[in-house]
Every structure is written in structure tokens, then in C-alpha cells.
Write a protein that holds these residues in place. Structure first.
Motif, PDB file in Angstrom:
ATOM      1  N   LYS A 103      80.748-104.119 -35.091  1.00  0.00           N
ATOM      2  CA  LYS A 103      79.294-104.495 -35.008  1.00  0.00           C
ATOM      3  C   LYS A 103      78.261-103.435 -34.179  1.00  0.00           C
ATOM      4  O   LYS A 103      77.260-103.330 -35.049  1.00  0.00           O
ATOM      5  CB  LYS A 103      78.946-105.611 -33.944  1.00  0.00           C
ATOM      6  CG  LYS A 103      79.612-106.934 -34.506  1.00  0.00           C
ATOM      7  CD  LYS A 103      79.638-108.388 -33.655  1.00  0.00           C
ATOM      8  CE  LYS A 103      80.021-109.515 -34.153  1.00  0.00           C
ATOM      9  NZ  LYS A 103      79.785-110.374 -33.263  1.00  0.00           N
ATOM     10  N   ALA A 104      78.898-102.724 -33.721  1.00  0.00           N
ATOM     11  CA  ALA A 104      77.702-101.698 -32.973  1.00  0.00           C
ATOM     12  C   ALA A 104      77.910-100.626 -34.164  1.00  0.00           C
ATOM     13  O   ALA A 104      76.747 -99.953 -34.316  1.00  0.00           O
ATOM     14  CB  ALA A 104      78.555-100.840 -31.775  1.00  0.00           C
ATOM     15  N   ALA A 105      78.789-100.301 -34.857  1.00  0.00           N
ATOM     16  CA  ALA A 105      79.088 -99.663 -35.827  1.00  0.00           C
ATOM     17  C   ALA A 105      77.811 -99.556 -36.766  1.00  0.00           C
ATOM     18  O   ALA A 105      77.345 -98.967 -37.700  1.00  0.00           O
ATOM     19  CB  ALA A 105      80.263 -98.809 -36.390  1.00  0.00           C
ATOM     20  N   ALA A 106      77.881-100.931 -37.201  1.00  0.00           N
ATOM     21  CA  ALA A 106      77.176-101.495 -38.370  1.00  0.00           C
ATOM     22  C   ALA A 106      75.648-101.552 -38.195  1.00  0.00           C
ATOM     23  O   ALA A 106      74.772-101.517 -38.988  1.00  0.00           O
ATOM     24  CB  ALA A 106      77.852-102.907 -38.812  1.00  0.00           C
ATOM     25  N   ALA A 107      75.227-101.443 -36.850  1.00  0.00           N
ATOM     26  CA  ALA A 107      73.962-101.749 -36.394  1.00  0.00           C
ATOM     27  C   ALA A 107      73.213-100.606 -36.552  1.00  0.00           C
ATOM     28  O   ALA A 107      73.494 -99.339 -36.641  1.00  0.00           O
ATOM     29  CB  ALA A 107      73.803-102.255 -34.978  1.00  0.00           C
TER      30      ALA A 107
END
Length: 186
Positions: free
Chosen positions: A182-186
Motif C-alpha cells: 500500500k505504501a509503495a502504491a501511494a
């Protein structure tokens, strides 16, 4: 107290079969044929056992931290009899982990999910039908080498695949991976 906290003789009588758990009518009905067959049965748990038909086999309560392994290791066969309230899909008793981690032989009622964690018949004696418990117990009592091999494999499996560290990784890593994605996609 009638059953002091530590009493090695009470816990280590060289049982043919033992069970540790709370009394229920269903558990008493399953264990009664073992007592009636003359097996050296050890039953440990709450005082309701003392008031029932298995009172001759009742050894008192056990302290989980200091006495459970003594009972497991002084029994040829340890039983996992599920409480009627836990007869739900995918429920796995801690008794299975505790007994196998002690290096002792366990005969457990086969539940969905067991085959995902252990090889029934290789690491866990597994499958018995409640109505045929006495037959399963007699089978394994007459096969010492098979019991010892299954117990050893179960212990090795516990060390290799079911330590607390591995269980926590199975719980924490998927959540951590999801947060990282999720952090990488944000």
C-alpha cells in the motif's frame, strides 16, 4: 488441598492413556469405555471429573506451566478430545501443539485443517471416530515402535515448522507485506 500443585507421583503413574481438559458429558462418555476396559487411564482437569463416572481415573487439576509435560511424558497415549463448544470448522486445539512439542504421542480427533499442518499417521496419529476410540487406543498401545516414531516425527515437525517465531511470522508478515504494498502504491 486434595491435589497439591506439584505431586510427581500423582502425575507420573505410567498411564496407558491420559486426557487433560475440562469435564463435559461428551468427554466422559468417550473416556468411560477406556476405564471399563481396564486401561490405566489418567484424567486431569476441573473437579467435575471427580463427581462423575471417571472419578477412579481422576488425578486432579494440573498446572499448565509446571505439570502438563509430566503427564504427557508419562503416558503412552495422550488424547485430544474436543470440547463440544469447539466443534467448529478449522478449530485446532493448543493441546495438539503442547503434546507434540513435548515429544509425546498424541491421538487426536481428525479435524479439517490438520492435514495442512501435519501428516496424519506420520506426525500425528490423527483420525479416530469417537465411537471407535477404544479400538484406536488398543491399536496404538500394541504398537510401541509406531507410537514412538510418530511422536518423534511430530516433535521434529513442531521444531521445524511450528515454533512461536514461525507462528508470529505467519501472522505479522502478511500484514506487513500488505502495508508495504500500500505504501509503495501511494
Amino acid at each position: 488441598a486434595a491435589y497439591p500443585l506439584i505431586n510427581e507421583e500423582r502425575l507420573s503413574r505410567g498411564f496407558d492413556v491420559s486426557f487433560i481438559g475440562t469435564w463435559t458429558p461428551g468427554r466422559e462418555a468417550l473416556l468411560l469405555p477406556l476405564q471399563e476396559a481396564g486401561l490405566n487411564l489418567g484424567v486431569f482437569g476441573d473437579k467435575n471429573w471427580e463427581r462423575g463416572l471417571l472419578s477412579p481415573s481422576y488425578g486432579g487439576p494440573v498446572n499448565y506451566l509446571s505439570e502438563v509435560n509430566t503427564v504427557y511424558n508419562s503416558s503412552q497415549i495422550n488424547l485430544d478430545l474436543l470440547h463440544e463448544a469447539t466443534l467448529i470448522e478449522d478449530y485446532i486445539s493448543f493441546r495438539i501443539y503442547d503434546c507434540m512439542a513435548s515429544g509425546s504421542f498424541l491421538l487426536a480427533y481428525q479435524r479439517p485443517g490438520h492435514e495442512d499442518l501435519w501428516r496424519p499417521g506420520a506426525e500425528l496419529a490423527g483420525s479416530y471416530e469417537p465411537a471407535r476410540l477404544l479400538e484406536a487406543v488398543q491399536h496404538y498401545l500394541s504398537r510401541k515402535e509406531e507410537r514412538e516414531l510418530i511422536a518423534q516425527r511430530g516433535y521434529e515437525c513442531m521444531l521445524a515448522e511450528h515454533s512461536w517465531q514461525q507462528r508470529l511470522k505467519g501472522i505479522l508478515l502478511p500484514g506487513l507485506e500488505m502495508r508495504l504494498l500500500k505504501a509503495a502504491a501511494a
